[in-house]
Structures are given as C-alpha cells and as structure tokens.
Design an enzyme around this catalytic site. Structure first.
Site, PDB file in Angstrom:
ATOM      1  N   ASP A 108     -12.375  48.492 130.160  1.00 27.53           N
ATOM      2  CA  ASP A 108     -11.853  48.915 131.505  1.00 27.53           C
ATOM      3  C   ASP A 108     -10.602  49.885 131.095  1.00 27.53           C
ATOM      4  OD1 ASP A 108     -11.309  49.175 134.230  1.00 27.53           O
ATOM      5  OD2 ASP A 108     -11.225  47.100 134.633  1.00 27.53           O
ATOM      6  N   TRP A 109     -10.205  50.605 131.962  1.00 30.38           N
ATOM      7  CA  TRP A 109      -9.401  51.799 131.617  1.00 30.38           C
ATOM      8  C   TRP A 109      -8.046  51.289 131.571  1.00 30.38           C
ATOM      9  CZ3 TRP A 109     -13.951  52.933 131.987  1.00 30.38           C
ATOM     10  CH2 TRP A 109     -14.318  54.405 131.914  1.00 30.38           C
TER      11      TRP A 109
END
Length: 741
Positions: A269-270
């Site tokens: 995930d970012w």
C-alpha cells in the site's frame, strides 16, 4: 501517443525477448519461440537484466507507475486506484490531478452495493465493465477490489468492502477478479490483511486466534487468489503480531505464497513500507508510495531512496543480501508485466459507454435493500400527484471524496434529478434541504462544482420541510452519511453509530407531518435508527455512482422490484457489536486483540442472542415468496459428506421478483465451539407471479469443515448437521438434518 508507445513497446519486447538469438552450446544461435509461455520469457528476461535494471522494476518511479527495462523493450507498469472507477490522472509526483480533459469515467456502485446484490453474474458484469475502462485508459493494475471483513460499523472504509461474511465476500469477489483480468488488467486485491479500522491504520498491531484468521479474515482473499486467479495483491498498512503486513513472514510467505501458492506480485500500500531488511526477506515484490512527495520535497532522487531501491542495491553490493530474493521479486513483477502491459491478446477496452452506464444502473438498482415497507408505501402509488424530496444527500455529489476511491465522473445523476426525471409531468416533485451537512465538494483537485452553502438555521430548514410535507402525497427523505472525514472515508473512522447533522430530528418531524414517509439512507455502513418504528418505509441505497438517481428512481417507482439483501448486520446500538464490548477500545492506536474470535457479524448476534435492528441477509420485495420443505437427496450422500438439498420457492405475490435463497449450515456435535449457523451457499432466483422453482444446493465437505489449530488445518467431524434455508439469517423458513458418518 501514450497508447501508441505502449503498443510499440509491447511489440519491441516480443521481438527482443522472443527473437533475439542467444548463444547455444555449439556456438549457433537459439531463438526463443515468439509464443513461448510466460515462464520461459521471464527466464530469458532475467538472464539479460543487470542489477540496476532489476532494482528499478521493484519500486515506483512515479506516484502510480514503476519502471520497465527500455533496453529490453519491457514497458512501464501503470497502476490506478479503484475499485469503483478509474481514478483521474495525477501529476507525476503528487496526488493532485494532472488537468487532463479526457479522463472522466463511469463511477460504478460501491462494493457494499455490489455485495448487496448477492448476484455472482452482476459481479462478473461489474468486473467486465470496470476492466474495460481500465484497459482503455492504459492501466495495467487496478488497485482493488477490497475484501476486508466488516468487523465494526465504525470503520470508515467499509463502503469499499463486501460485508461481514467470508463466504459471501469470497463468492462475490471471484467473478469480479476473473472478468477484470480478461481485459489484460490485473486486479490488486486489498488490503491483505486485517485492515479493519482506519484512524491508526499505520500503527495498529492486530492479534487474533488462528481460527478467526483462517475462518473469517482470510477466506475471501484465498478465493480471489485460488479461484479468481488474482495477479497481484496489496499488503495493508497495519501490523500483525508486531510485523507490518506488507512484509509479514506469516501472512505473506507462509500463507499467501506458501499454503495458497500465489504466483503474483505483492504490492505495498502507498507508504506501507518502513524498512529494507524485512521487505527484502518477507515477500514484498513491488514498493509504492514511500516518500512520494518526491520532487516537492526538493529531492531529485526521491524514488531512488525507496527501501527496495538504493538501500537494497547497496546491501547486495556489500554482501549483506544475496540475489536470490531479488530474482524472485523480479520474476513476480515480470510475470505481472507479461500478463498485462506485454499481453498481446488483450482487447482495446471502452470508456463511458452506454453499456457501462447501463451496468452501473442495473447493479445499483439490484443492490438497493428494502429494509421496511409497512402499508406498502412503496412503490409510488398511482394516485400520488406531489412528492417532497428532503435532504442534502438528494443533491450532493458522492463520487468526489472519501479517499483513494474518489472519482472524476463524466456525469452523476443525483437522487433528486433521477426522481424528477422518472416522475415526468404527471407528478410534481419539490425539494427541501432539511439539514446542512458537508458543503464542500473537492478532493485532490477534482471538484464537484456544487455550491451547497446555506444561510438558513436548522430550525428554519426543518420548518420548511414540515410545511411542504403537509402539502405532499409522499415524502422521501434522502440522508445518511457522506464521504467526509469521520464518516465513510479512508484514513478516518466514524465517531458514532448515529446519523450526523441532527438528521434524526428532521426524520422525526417529517414522520409527524406525513404518514407516507420513505427514508432512503446513502451510506456504506449501518446507522442507528431511533425513529425506526415511526417510519413506514426504509431503503438502504449505498453509494451508487454515476447512475445513483436513476437506480433509486427505478426502485421507488417500481420499475425494478427490489431484491437486495444486507451484506452486514445493522445493530440497534453500538454496544451490540462484537468489536465494541466493555473494555474494548476503538479505534486502536497500538495493540488490538480480536477477542470475539470467530463470532463476527451475525455469528455474534446468534451466539449472544441479541436481536439486530436488521439482520444479515435481510431484504424485502414488492412481492412475497413462500418456501416449501427442504428435502435431502439421500442417494447423493457419499463418504466425503456431499449431499444435495432441494427446496421449492414460490412467488405468491402479483409482481415478478427475485429472491435470494440462503443456505446456512449448523454443526450440532463439534469438538470446538462453532457459530449457531454459517452461510455456505446462496442462489438468486427470478420468479413470475405464481411461479415456483426448485432450488438445489450441493453441500460438500468444505461446507462442514472448521479450522482446528491443533492440527493445524481444516477438518469435518462426523456427527449431526443441519441445513437451514431461508430469506435472511434471522428468517429461516425450512431445515433438514443429516449425519456425516
């Protein structure tokens, strides 16, 4: 130009990686077949790549892309947010939109609405449609769908998921995955795993017993991987037993890649990566979002500073790390690229097509749940001449905001506009604001363009609505939540089960002013309803995307007979929910133990004998259905426990309608505690008035098993079982006992 370059790059890669001669043992060239399988092409590519090239393809080069290998004709990999539509183009290093004029799209209903259809065919239609839009926009990876379990009604991101039940979520995610990937676009199933709250999602450390892990929180992911064939999966922000999940030894290495045999890429995930060592060793393949402020922070090499970039390269050069892990990461990323960006057989895709709008409208209408309909207030009766629509959510755009699922749409039909269009000239439709909620309407540079400012007081707004209600034949209040912080929104959780903006007062006043009141709730979460006994008709209408108003009007006017069923339980009060018992903290900044174990959702309400406000699987129709006796086919039973069960379902009303027939299984003699019943199958059947159909379920061994940590593994124990068939988890119509010998 971008599309031309991508096609050219793919052709170049086919030539370079398939036609370039390689030395053979006798000195002559060896040509790799142009149609060689992906694994052979990966081997070829890896043998040609330098250390620098390998490092570059396992981390981002921009906000949403990672590098290819230009020297070998391997193109970049482009990702996009979903899961309800294709996100607008953003600047290279920033979240703000890039200002394109051709990146508006169709917004499909939120995944809670899709789950509420209980229709596998509609899930396939959803995946096909959004996959075509992603393909047209030249995206290689769609960041979705989400299948995290609805553990608490306060989770701000529940609207992006598919409910509280692992079986329902698993069944609904598989067709979505399969159809998206037929477009040569990978899904990235998220957020793996245990991401069940938002406020402290970067620091929350989850612990739970293995039964809950395997029986509740992992099955939908497993279905997406093993049945759907997902090509990538996104590691979540939270920790599990002290280790971040993006590189968690147990979840990624042991279970996902080990037990399940996942051959795709694990994408962070970012901003979900915090160290190099664990990221190298524990299965993370592609790092995104770390320090992606990049150039705006004054760094010209922001992406080279990623944990899987220069620190990893330097570690290899110094001897700290070997190259085995790097080659494995590259192998998985190359496999993803070959399946998507370099797939020569993918179609062209389509965007903003009539078919996509029709799909969004159909899914939206069939996802709407009729919670209550006393006195048959709905559908709109022939004698109605004046309808009053009340509520900010009747006019507010809902596709903008809420986090990464925020969209830039070609159009969004509001509920008010949809009702007005369907009413035509014969029915007057008037509007009253009723309450003021969120007057904003922008996210990352995308603006709704609406001016929702209001100078009147709450008292004045209610007074206007009450006066108009007294002059109307039917009142439709459209409220609920929105995509603001602390409502249905990424990054924050709700603070209360209650409706915000004092909507309860508006509903109470309208109920006193007109007995023909419909409350339509726009949300991805359950809400408290202190007025439930005073309101004759209630609709749960979710976030329905571009065709929201038309889908709602279809149901309100009876053009579509509602058939949606709740994918999660509505509690009467927050303390009825398992995650909100005395002594339990929410949200959790640090350590959280899932003390309720396997008793999530309706399992908890059954176990504790708590009456829900509206049960899992509940949903009414404008017609009625009767169920015959459940009959077991004894001749179908075998040593593996497989048995067929048939029940006759009849439409006893005067309208065509669809019923979701739900099969639950109860284990009467388990050595370990088990829920009172668990959903194990469902079928949606469309019936004309008076028509009957035999609905047949095949109950296999998997429907009887539970996870035994002592093995460890799944097992079905001999003994007595009961099959329960009904219209909702609290509305069992017939049952049949059988014995597993």
């Amino acid at each position: 130009m971008k599309k031309f370059l991508r096609v050219f790059a793919g052709i170049s890669a086919l030539c370079v990686l398939s036609c370039t001669p390689k030395p053979s043992g006798n000195g002559g060239p060896v040509y790799l077949d142009t149609h060689a399988d992906i694994e052979a092409r990966i081997d070829d590519a890896l043998s040609r790549m330098t250390l620098e090239e390998k490092i570059k393809i396992i981390h981002a080069q921009s906000k949403f892309s990672s590098a290819g290998v230009p020297r070998l004709g391997i193109p970049e990999l482009w990702t996009t947010d979903g899961p309800h539509g294709i996100r607008t183009e953003v600047l290279w290093d920033e979240w703000e939109q890039a200002g394109w004029t051709n990146d508006s799209i169709v917004a499909f209903p939120a995944l809670t609405a899709l789950a509420a259809t209980w229709d596998r065919d509609l899930s396939a239609l959803y995946g096909k449609s959004i996959g075509e839009e992603a393909r047209y926009r030249e995206k290689d990876v769609l960041l979705g769908p989400g299948v995290n379990i609805y553990r608490t009604p306060l989770n701000g991101r529940n609207f992006e998921y598919m409910g509280e039940d692992p079986y329902l979520s698993g069944q609904m995610v598989v067709p979505y995955v399969q159809q998206v990937q037929k477009n040569g676009v990978a899904v990235c199933v998220k957020h793996f795993a245990l991401n069940n709250e938002e406020t402290f999602r970067h620091t929350t450390d989850v612990d739970l017993d293995d039964r809950a892990l395997y029986e509740i929180y992992l099955p939908a992911f497993k279905a997406a991987v093993q049945q759907g064939g997902a090509w990538s999966i996104m590691g979540s922000y939270n920790l599990y037993r002290g280790q971040h999940v993006c590189y968690n030894q147990r979840l990624i290495m042991d279970i996902l890649k080990g037990e399940w045999g996942f051959d795709g890429a694990v994408i962070s995930d970012w901003g979900g990566v915090h160290e190099t060592d664990a990221a190298v060793k524990n299965g993370l393949d592609l790092e995104f979002g770390t320090w992606t402020d990049g150039l705006t922070m004054g760094a010209t090499n922001g992406y080279d500073a990623y944990f899987l970039a220069k620190p990893y390269r330097d570690g290899i050069l110094s001897g700290k790390y070997g190259t085995e892990e790097l080659d494995e990461k590259c192998r998985r990323v190359l496999r993803l690229i070959f399946r998507t960006a370099m797939n020569p057989d993918k179609p062209f895709g389509a965007i903003n097509s009539e078919a996509h709008y029709a799909a969004a409208r159909k899914i939206g209408a069939e996802g709407i749940v009729l919670l209550k309909n006393d006195n048959q207030v709905l559908p709109v009766a022939p004698g109605v001449k004046r309808i009053l629509v009340v509520g900010e959510n009747a006019v507010k755009m809902m596709t903008v905001g809420g986090g990464s699922s925020s969209l830039k749409v070609q159009h969004e039909i509001s509920p008010l506009d949809g009702i007005r269009a369907r009413a035509g000239k014969d029915i007057e439709v008037v509007y009253a604001r009723g309450y003021v909620g969120d007057t904003g309407g922008s996210y990352n540079g995308v603006s709704s363009g609406q001016d929702l400012s209001e100078s009147r007081t709450p008292e004045q707004l209610i007074a206007e609505a009450v006066e108009l209600a007294g002059q109307s034949d039917l009142v439709i209040f459209i409220g609920g939540l929105n995509k603001s912080n602390n409502q249905d929104c990424e990054g924050t959780d709700r603070r209360s089960l209650d409706l915000p903006y004092d909507q309860d007062a508006v509903i109470e006043a309208l109920a006193a002013a007109n007995p023909n009141l419909v409350v339509s709730l726009v949300s991805g979460n359950a809400v408290a309803m202190p007025w439930v006994d005073k309101v004759p008709a209630i609709l749960q209408t979710w976030y329905l995307g571009s065709e929201a108003g038309n889908a709602l009007a279809d149901v309100v006017f009876g053009d579509v007979n509602p058939s949606g069923k709740l994918p999660f339980t509505f509690p009467k009060q927050l303390t009825d929910s398992p995650a909100h018992q005395p002594g339990m903290t929410f949200p959790n900044r640090h350590k959280v133990v899932y003390e309720e174990g396997i008793f999530v959702g309706y399992r908890w309400f059954d176990e504790k004998d708590i009456e829900p406000l509206f049960a899992f699987g509940h949903g009414l129709s404008y017609t009625q259905f009767s169920y015959g006796e459940a009959k077991l086919d004894k001749s179908s039973m075998n040593e593996n426990g497989t048995v067929r069960l048939t029940v006759k379902v009849t439409n006893t009303g005067d309208r065509e309608g669809a019923e979701v027939v739900q099969l639950y299984i109860a284990d009467k003699e388990s050595s370990l505690p088990r829920p009172e019943k668990e959903l194990k199958d469902f079928q949606k059947v469309l019936l004309a008035p008076g028509q009957s159909k035999d609905v047949t379920f095949t109950i296999g061994a998997d429907a009887l098993k539970f996870y035994d940590p002592a093995l460890p593994g799944w097992k079905a124990e001999k003994g007595e079982f009961e099959a329960l068939v009904g219209s909702a988890s609290d509305d069992i119509r017939t049952r049949a006992a059988f014995t597993l010998k």
